[in-house]
Scaffold this motif. Sequence first.
Motif, short mmCIF file in Angstrom:
data_model
loop_
_atom_site.label_atom_id
_atom_site.label_comp_id
_atom_site.label_asym_id
_atom_site.label_seq_id
_atom_site.Cartn_x
_atom_site.Cartn_y
_atom_site.Cartn_z
N LEU A 93 0.84 -1.19 0.00
CA LEU A 93 0.00 0.00 0.00
C LEU A 93 0.87 1.24 0.00
O LEU A 93 1.91 1.29 0.65
N LYS A 94 0.41 2.25 -0.74
CA LYS A 94 1.13 3.52 -0.82
C LYS A 94 0.10 4.62 -0.75
O LYS A 94 -0.96 4.53 -1.39
N PRO A 95 0.36 5.69 0.02
CA PRO A 95 -0.62 6.78 0.11
C PRO A 95 -0.80 7.47 -1.24
O PRO A 95 0.18 7.75 -1.94
N GLY A 96 -2.07 7.73 -1.59
CA GLY A 96 -2.38 8.48 -2.79
C GLY A 96 -2.23 9.97 -2.53
O GLY A 96 -1.82 10.39 -1.44
N ALA A 97 -2.60 10.79 -3.49
CA ALA A 97 -2.50 12.24 -3.35
C ALA A 97 -3.34 12.76 -2.19
O ALA A 97 -2.99 13.76 -1.56
N ASP A 98 -4.45 12.06 -1.88
CA ASP A 98 -5.33 12.48 -0.79
C ASP A 98 -4.91 11.89 0.56
O ASP A 98 -5.59 12.09 1.57
N GLY A 99 -3.79 11.15 0.60
CA GLY A 99 -3.31 10.56 1.84
C GLY A 99 -3.93 9.21 2.17
O GLY A 99 -3.57 8.60 3.17
N ILE A 100 -4.85 8.75 1.34
CA ILE A 100 -5.50 7.45 1.56
C ILE A 100 -4.66 6.36 0.90
O ILE A 100 -4.25 6.50 -0.25
N PRO A 128 7.05 -9.12 0.12
CA PRO A 128 8.04 -8.35 -0.64
C PRO A 128 8.71 -7.30 0.25
O PRO A 128 8.25 -7.03 1.36
N MET A 129 9.75 -6.71 -0.24
CA MET A 129 10.38 -5.59 0.46
C MET A 129 9.60 -4.32 0.14
O MET A 129 9.29 -4.06 -1.02
N ALA A 130 9.29 -3.55 1.17
CA ALA A 130 8.58 -2.30 0.96
C ALA A 130 9.56 -1.20 0.58
O ALA A 130 10.67 -1.14 1.10
N GLN A 131 9.16 -0.37 -0.37
CA GLN A 131 9.96 0.78 -0.77
C GLN A 131 9.64 1.94 0.17
O GLN A 131 8.71 1.87 0.97
N GLU A 132 10.37 3.01 0.05
CA GLU A 132 10.15 4.20 0.87
C GLU A 132 8.70 4.68 0.71
O GLU A 132 8.22 4.83 -0.40
N GLY A 133 8.01 4.91 1.83
CA GLY A 133 6.64 5.41 1.80
C GLY A 133 5.58 4.33 1.63
O GLY A 133 4.39 4.62 1.63
N VAL A 192 3.81 0.47 2.78
CA VAL A 192 3.66 -0.52 3.84
C VAL A 192 3.17 -1.80 3.20
O VAL A 192 2.52 -1.78 2.16
N VAL A 193 3.50 -2.92 3.82
CA VAL A 193 3.05 -4.22 3.34
C VAL A 193 2.09 -4.78 4.39
O VAL A 193 2.46 -4.98 5.54
N MET A 194 0.85 -4.98 3.98
CA MET A 194 -0.20 -5.46 4.87
C MET A 194 -0.53 -6.90 4.52
O MET A 194 -0.78 -7.22 3.37
N LYS A 195 -0.51 -7.76 5.54
CA LYS A 195 -0.77 -9.19 5.32
C LYS A 195 -2.27 -9.46 5.43
O LYS A 195 -2.94 -8.95 6.32
N GLY A 196 -2.76 -10.27 4.52
CA GLY A 196 -4.15 -10.69 4.54
C GLY A 196 -4.28 -12.12 4.08
O GLY A 196 -3.28 -12.84 3.95
N ARG A 197 -5.50 -12.51 3.82
CA ARG A 197 -5.79 -13.84 3.31
C ARG A 197 -6.79 -13.69 2.18
O ARG A 197 -7.73 -12.91 2.28
N ILE A 198 -6.56 -14.39 1.09
CA ILE A 198 -7.47 -14.30 -0.06
C ILE A 198 -8.79 -14.95 0.33
O ILE A 198 -8.83 -16.11 0.72
N ASP A 199 -9.86 -14.17 0.27
CA ASP A 199 -11.20 -14.65 0.59
C ASP A 199 -11.83 -15.29 -0.64
O ASP A 199 -12.57 -16.24 -0.52
#
Length: 179
Positions: A93-100, A111-116, A118-125
Motif C-alpha cells: 500500500l502507498k498513500p495516494g495524493a489524498d493521503g488514503i 516483498p520488500m517495501a519501498q520508501e513510503g 507498507v506491506v499489509m498481510k491478509g488472506r485471499i477470501d
Amino acid sequence: MSDKAVTGGSRRSLLKVGIVVLQALVLIGIALSVYAVGWFGKDIRVRTVPVDPRSLLYGDYVTLGYDISRLDPSLWKDTARKPEKGQPVYVVLKPGADGIAQPVGAYGSKPMAQEGEVVMKGRIDNSWREEILVKYGVEKYFVPEGTGKTLEDKASRLIVHMKVAPWGQAKIEGLEERS
C-alpha cells in the motif's frame, strides 16, 4: 526411598512446571504481538465501503469493508502461482495524493517495501478474473454501546486510521468521518 524414585518425581515436577511456563509464554507472546503493532507499526489511512454489521452475539461492533479489500487482478505480481482462496497475501500500500492508502501490488510471499510503502498481510477470501477479495483481520471494530447503528449509517464516509507492523499485521487506531 530410592534415588530413582526421587529423581523420577523431580523430573515429572520439572516437566509440569516447564509446561505451565511454556503456556504462559505463549499467552504473553500473543498479547505482546497486538501491542507490538502499535509500537512498531506505520500509520496508514484507508477508505471504507458499506457492509451490514448486524449480530446479536458480539455486542456493538461495526463490520468494515475496505476499498483495499477488492484488488484488481493486474496487481497480482506472483508469476509462479495464481491467487487461491485461503492463501496468504501481502498487499503493498502507498498513500495516494489524498493521503488514503492505495494498493500498488499483491504478492504470495512478503516483498520488500519501498520508501513510503507498507506491506499489509491478509488472506485471499476469493478470487475471480474481475477481482481478488482480501480479508485483513481488521474487518470488525468494536464500538461503545449504542453507537453501532450511527456508524453503520456513515460507513461509506469513514476513514480508518490503522497501524501496520513491519511483519504485515494491522490494528485499527480510530475512525473519522470524511467530508
